[in-house]
Design a protein around this motif. Structure first.
Motif, PDB file in Angstrom:
ATOM      1  N   ILE A 192       0.916  -0.934   0.336  1.00 16.72           N
ATOM      2  CA  ILE A 192      -0.029  -0.340   0.300  1.00 16.72           C
ATOM      3  C   ILE A 192       0.435   1.377   0.199  1.00 16.72           C
ATOM      4  CG2 ILE A 192      -1.818  -0.954   1.586  1.00 16.72           C
ATOM      5  CD1 ILE A 192      -0.836   0.728   3.822  1.00 16.72           C
ATOM      6  N   GLY A 193       2.204   1.455  -0.281  1.00 16.65           N
ATOM      7  CA  GLY A 193       2.741   2.675  -0.019  1.00 16.65           C
ATOM      8  C   GLY A 193       3.194   2.253   1.117  1.00 16.65           C
ATOM      9  N   ILE A 194       3.199   2.037   1.806  1.00 18.86           N
ATOM     10  CA  ILE A 194       3.712   2.270   3.745  1.00 18.86           C
ATOM     11  C   ILE A 194       4.969   1.272   3.854  1.00 18.86           C
ATOM     12  CG2 ILE A 194       3.253   3.041   5.828  1.00 18.86           C
ATOM     13  CD1 ILE A 194       0.144   3.897   4.962  1.00 18.86           C
ATOM     14  N   SER A 195       5.817   1.513   4.749  1.00 20.96           N
ATOM     15  CA  SER A 195       7.424   0.643   4.228  1.00 20.96           C
ATOM     16  C   SER A 195       7.730   0.895   5.968  1.00 20.96           C
ATOM     17  CB  SER A 195       7.695   0.577   3.522  1.00 20.96           C
ATOM     18  OG  SER A 195       8.370   1.757   2.962  1.00 20.96           O
ATOM     19  N   LYS A 196       8.871  -0.157   6.081  1.00 22.32           N
ATOM     20  CA  LYS A 196       9.824   0.979   7.456  1.00 22.32           C
ATOM     21  C   LYS A 196      11.013   0.013   7.023  1.00 22.32           C
ATOM     22  CE  LYS A 196       9.670   0.487  12.406  1.00 22.32           C
ATOM     23  NZ  LYS A 196       9.895   0.171  13.696  1.00 22.32           N
ATOM     24  N   VAL A 197      12.089   1.011   7.300  1.00 22.54           N
ATOM     25  CA  VAL A 197      13.669   0.198   6.625  1.00 22.54           C
ATOM     26  C   VAL A 197      14.377   1.420   8.509  1.00 22.54           C
ATOM     27  CG1 VAL A 197      15.706   1.209   6.506  1.00 22.54           C
ATOM     28  CG2 VAL A 197      13.566   1.119   4.895  1.00 22.54           C
ATOM     29  N   ILE A 198      14.740  -0.516   9.315  1.00 22.21           N
ATOM     30  CA  ILE A 198      15.474  -0.001  10.019  1.00 22.21           C
ATOM     31  C   ILE A 198      16.985   0.990  10.041  1.00 22.21           C
ATOM     32  CG2 ILE A 198      13.493  -1.073  11.699  1.00 22.21           C
ATOM     33  CD1 ILE A 198      15.866  -3.581  11.904  1.00 22.21           C
ATOM     34  N   LYS A 199      16.965   1.012  11.070  1.00 18.61           N
ATOM     35  CA  LYS A 199      18.244   1.751  11.073  1.00 18.61           C
ATOM     36  C   LYS A 199      19.500   0.786  11.037  1.00 18.61           C
ATOM     37  CE  LYS A 199      18.536   2.891  15.432  1.00 18.61           C
ATOM     38  NZ  LYS A 199      19.218   3.897  16.420  1.00 18.61           N
ATOM     39  N   LYS A 200      20.082  -0.476  10.887  1.00 22.07           N
ATOM     40  CA  LYS A 200      20.488  -1.369  10.816  1.00 22.07           C
ATOM     41  C   LYS A 200      20.899  -1.495   8.986  1.00 22.07           C
ATOM     42  CE  LYS A 200      19.624  -5.741  11.653  1.00 22.07           C
ATOM     43  NZ  LYS A 200      19.362  -6.712  10.574  1.00 22.07           N
ATOM     44  N   ASP A 201      19.494  -1.670   8.467  1.00 15.17           N
ATOM     45  CA  ASP A 201      19.333  -2.165   7.320  1.00 15.17           C
ATOM     46  C   ASP A 201      19.753  -1.143   6.204  1.00 15.17           C
ATOM     47  OD1 ASP A 201      18.346  -4.378   8.112  1.00 15.17           O
ATOM     48  OD2 ASP A 201      16.774  -4.271   8.099  1.00 15.17           O
ATOM     49  N   ILE A 202      19.859   0.028   6.655  1.00 12.03           N
ATOM     50  CA  ILE A 202      19.809   1.570   5.808  1.00 12.03           C
ATOM     51  C   ILE A 202      20.534   2.329   4.727  1.00 12.03           C
ATOM     52  CG2 ILE A 202      19.966   4.110   6.248  1.00 12.03           C
ATOM     53  CD1 ILE A 202      18.852   4.575   8.231  1.00 12.03           C
ATOM     54  N   ALA A 203      22.162   1.097   4.658  1.00 11.29           N
ATOM     55  CA  ALA A 203      23.091   1.156   4.289  1.00 11.29           C
ATOM     56  C   ALA A 203      22.764   0.617   3.120  1.00 11.29           C
ATOM     57  CB  ALA A 203      24.506   0.566   4.969  1.00 11.29           C
ATOM     58  N   ARG A 204      22.059  -1.029   2.934  1.00 11.26           N
ATOM     59  CA  ARG A 204      21.861  -1.842   1.881  1.00 11.26           C
ATOM     60  C   ARG A 204      20.996  -1.256   1.574  1.00 11.26           C
ATOM     61  NH1 ARG A 204      24.030  -4.340  -2.119  1.00 11.26           N
ATOM     62  NH2 ARG A 204      22.962  -5.570  -2.280  1.00 11.26           N
ATOM     63  N   PHE A 205      19.789  -0.895   1.957  1.00  7.03           N
ATOM     64  CA  PHE A 205      18.306  -0.005   1.268  1.00  7.03           C
ATOM     65  C   PHE A 205      18.767   1.221  -0.075  1.00  7.03           C
ATOM     66  CE2 PHE A 205      14.881   3.203   1.573  1.00  7.03           C
ATOM     67  CZ  PHE A 205      13.899   1.969   0.560  1.00  7.03           C
ATOM     68  N   ASN A 206      20.134   1.576   0.652  1.00  2.89           N
ATOM     69  CA  ASN A 206      20.388   2.789  -0.244  1.00  2.89           C
ATOM     70  C   ASN A 206      21.168   2.189  -1.174  1.00  2.89           C
ATOM     71  OD1 ASN A 206      19.184   4.815   0.850  1.00  2.89           O
ATOM     72  ND2 ASN A 206      20.853   5.566   3.004  1.00  2.89           N
ATOM     73  N   GLU A 207      22.450   1.244  -0.982  1.00  2.32           N
ATOM     74  CA  GLU A 207      22.842   0.798  -1.620  1.00  2.32           C
ATOM     75  C   GLU A 207      22.199   0.190  -3.148  1.00  2.32           C
ATOM     76  OE1 GLU A 207      26.232  -1.056   0.648  1.00  2.32           O
ATOM     77  OE2 GLU A 207      25.383  -2.304  -0.083  1.00  2.32           O
ATOM     78  N   LEU A 208      21.460   0.137  -2.543  1.00  4.12           N
ATOM     79  CA  LEU A 208      19.830  -0.969  -3.992  1.00  4.12           C
ATOM     80  C   LEU A 208      19.265  -0.117  -4.178  1.00  4.12           C
ATOM     81  CD1 LEU A 208      18.718  -4.363  -1.531  1.00  4.12           C
ATOM     82  CD2 LEU A 208      20.048  -4.376  -3.446  1.00  4.12           C
ATOM     83  N   LEU A 209      18.774   0.982  -4.022  1.00  5.09           N
ATOM     84  CA  LEU A 209      18.722   1.827  -4.535  1.00  5.09           C
ATOM     85  C   LEU A 209      19.318   2.425  -5.190  1.00  5.09           C
ATOM     86  CD1 LEU A 209      16.706   4.712  -1.928  1.00  5.09           C
ATOM     87  CD2 LEU A 209      15.605   3.052  -3.743  1.00  5.09           C
ATOM     88  N   THR A 210      20.482   3.310  -5.358  1.00  2.00           N
ATOM     89  CA  THR A 210      21.656   3.288  -6.134  1.00  2.00           C
ATOM     90  C   THR A 210      21.523   2.735  -7.888  1.00  2.00           C
ATOM     91  OG1 THR A 210      23.000   4.478  -4.319  1.00  2.00           O
ATOM     92  CG2 THR A 210      23.830   4.312  -6.545  1.00  2.00           C
ATOM     93  N   GLU A 211      21.774   0.976  -7.025  1.00  2.00           N
ATOM     94  CA  GLU A 211      21.871   0.198  -8.583  1.00  2.00           C
ATOM     95  C   GLU A 211      20.463   0.621  -9.310  1.00  2.00           C
ATOM     96  OE1 GLU A 211      21.941  -3.701  -7.183  1.00  2.00           O
ATOM     97  OE2 GLU A 211      24.210  -2.458  -6.144  1.00  2.00           O
ATOM     98  N   PHE A 212      19.505   0.666  -8.486  1.00  4.85           N
ATOM     99  CA  PHE A 212      17.845   0.582  -9.057  1.00  4.85           C
ATOM    100  C   PHE A 212      18.145   2.116  -9.652  1.00  4.85           C
ATOM    101  CE2 PHE A 212      16.130  -2.678  -6.888  1.00  4.85           C
ATOM    102  CZ  PHE A 212      15.164  -3.306  -7.859  1.00  4.85           C
ATOM    103  N   ILE A 213      18.109   3.509  -9.503  1.00  6.23           N
ATOM    104  CA  ILE A 213      18.287   4.353 -10.305  1.00  6.23           C
ATOM    105  C   ILE A 213      19.085   4.790 -11.473  1.00  6.23           C
ATOM    106  CG2 ILE A 213      19.268   7.445  -9.777  1.00  6.23           C
ATOM    107  CD1 ILE A 213      18.316   6.751  -7.126  1.00  6.23           C
ATOM    108  N   ASP A 214      20.609   3.789 -11.200  1.00  6.77           N
ATOM    109  CA  ASP A 214      21.815   4.296 -11.940  1.00  6.77           C
ATOM    110  C   ASP A 214      21.245   3.521 -13.588  1.00  6.77           C
ATOM    111  OD1 ASP A 214      23.455   5.229 -10.863  1.00  6.77           O
ATOM    112  OD2 ASP A 214      24.862   3.316 -10.492  1.00  6.77           O
ATOM    113  N   ASP A 215      20.107   2.440 -13.107  1.00  2.66           N
ATOM    114  CA  ASP A 215      19.236   1.150 -14.095  1.00  2.66           C
ATOM    115  C   ASP A 215      18.079   2.609 -14.927  1.00  2.66           C
ATOM    116  OD1 ASP A 215      18.659  -0.838 -15.815  1.00  2.66           O
ATOM    117  OD2 ASP A 215      17.176  -0.957 -14.967  1.00  2.66           O
TER     118      ASP A 215
END
Length: 265
Positions: A192-215
């Motif tokens: 539904i477009g609502i999610s939560k990212v906990i602090k220990k997962d933020i770095a990996r979340f951002n790495e994956l976001l970067t890959e998707f944005i680059d694509d």
């Protein structure tokens, strides 16, 4: 950050508010969707109050279309509700999608103050208990509607390896597919477009976001949760009949008005 309250051990509400809302014209001719008013209150203020009910008082808004009006509204809300709002501009709001807006906020959080954050599409109208439920989880989590009848426009999820908890969540499920093009009978429900990212997962979340944005800068952030679910334990908070809508078009707008009346009564 407005009142400089981002510090340790807090949760941040990130509300994506940059889109143009073209399918809602002429309602959005001069204002972004989150500033549309239902019963004398903007969608943005309603969502902020939902978050405040869950103990969240620090917010990041990512803006683009008609951003100055969001700046003005945020300043008034900060003062009146005694909250802290940081605004981040997506300068490419008209040629990018939610992956870019999300990264602008999540990378800021990673650099400035790694805290848990709830990520919310700014055009959502929801039962406030949905926000309370996901705020109380201790893992990176997605809210999934397991009641609503799915259609071709639903952002569907297919899950496997599920473990059912006692608190209305489903744990450790990996996402085999996510998106609108998934076969309906095979889908578990709708993200539904609502999610939560906990602090220990933020770095990996951002790495994956970067890959998707680059694509492709037009990618949705939602797709990141598929590879992320293969690496970390993700919980799924079920709506179990609690009502919500994302406002994409005039049919959704009518439903949002009906839901607000229902919530307020």
């Amino acid at each position: 950050m407005g009142k400089n309250r981002i510090d340790d051990d807090i949760m941040i509400g990130v509300i994506l508010s940059a889109g143009m809302g073209t399918r809602l014209m002429p309602l959005t001719k001069d204002i972004p969707k989150p500033l549309l008013v239902i019963n004398e209150k903007t969608i943005l203020e309603r969502m902020i109050e939902n978050c405040m009910n869950a103990g969240i008082n620090d917010f990041i808004l990512v803006v683009g279309y008609n951003r100055q009006k969001v700046y003005d509204t945020a300043s008034e809300l900060e003062e009146r509700l005694d909250i802290s709002i940081k605004i981040i501009d997506n300068e490419e709001y008209d040629v990018t999608n939610t992956s870019v807006s999300t990264y602008l906020a999540s990378s800021y959080i990673e650099k400035e103050s790694p805290d848990d954050f709830i990520l919310i599409n700014g055009d959502n109208v929801v039962d406030s208990r949905i926000i309370t439920r996901i705020a109380s989880t201790d893992k990176t989590s997605l809210v999934v509607d397991n009641f609503k009848k799915l259609n071709e426009e639903s952002f569907k999820v297919m899950l496997q390896n599920l473990k059912v908890n006692d608190d209305e969540t489903i744990a450790n499920g990996t996402i085999s597919e996510i998106g609108k093009d998934i076969d309906i009978p095979s889908s578990f429900g709708e993200f539904i477009g609502i999610s939560k990212v906990i602090k220990k997962d933020i770095a990996r979340f951002n790495e994956l976001l970067t890959e998707f944005i680059d694509d492709n800068k037009q990618n949705y952030y939602d797709f990141v949760y598929k590879p992320l679910s293969n690496e970390i334990a993700i919980d799924y908070v079920l709506t179990n009949g609690l009502k919500w809508t994302e406002i994409d078009d005039h049919t959704d707008w009518k439903l949002a008005n009906q839901l607000v009346e229902e919530f307020e009564n």
